[in-house]
Design an enzyme around this catalytic site. Structure first.
Site, PDB file in Angstrom:
ATOM      1  N   GLY A  18       0.818  -1.208   0.000  1.00 48.90           N
ATOM      2  CA  GLY A  18       0.000   0.000   0.000  1.00 48.90           C
ATOM      3  C   GLY A  18       0.849   1.254   0.000  1.00 48.90           C
ATOM      4  O   GLY A  18       1.766   1.395  -0.798  1.00 48.90           O
ATOM      5  N   ASP A  49      -4.851  -5.255  -8.607  1.00 43.40           N
ATOM      6  CA  ASP A  49      -4.881  -5.732  -9.994  1.00 43.40           C
ATOM      7  C   ASP A  49      -3.873  -4.958 -10.837  1.00 43.40           C
ATOM      8  O   ASP A  49      -3.162  -5.534 -11.665  1.00 43.40           O
ATOM      9  CB  ASP A  49      -6.278  -5.572 -10.598  1.00 43.40           C
ATOM     10  CG  ASP A  49      -7.319  -6.443  -9.917  1.00 43.40           C
ATOM     11  OD1 ASP A  49      -6.946  -7.494  -9.362  1.00 43.40           O
ATOM     12  OD2 ASP A  49      -8.502  -6.069  -9.949  1.00 43.40           O
TER      13      ASP A  49
END
Length: 107
Positions: A18, A49
């Site tokens: 992240g 993705d």
């Protein structure tokens, strides 16, 4: 996590972290890649993705791990700028522009 994978004989690992970037292991090398800050965050769905698309494209191009992880982080950061899981997936030329590899895209 990376070290456990190596102990199990896994030859490639890419983990997105992240806002903390990502870490990858490939061909005996471990890389911690810096995060790429999104200019705006609209929807985080699809960031993984996008990251995976960047990794897979890098593997298909035989890039070194540093470039692969940098591109993967960049694609992930670009996807979150729009609503949806794949609507924000960029063309490679857009990724190059974001990385400063090219100045502009003409279509």
């Amino acid at each position: 996590m990376i070290y456990q994978a190596r102990e199990l004989g896994i030859s490639f690992v890419a983990v997105k972290l992240g806002e903390k970037g990502s870490v990858g292991y490939y061909q005996g090398k471990t890389v911690e890649a810096a995060p790429v800050k999104a200019s705006k965050v609209v929807d985080t769905v699809g960031a993984g993705d996008g990251f995976n698309a960047g990794v897979l494209y890098g593997l298909s191009q035989n890039w070194d791990l540093n470039k692969m992880m940098q591109v993967a982080n960049t694609v992930g950061s670009m996807v979150v700028r729009v609503v949806g899981d794949n609507e924000g997936l960029p063309y490679y030329e857009q990724v190059q522009q974001c990385l400063g590899e090219i100045e502009r895209i003409e279509r």
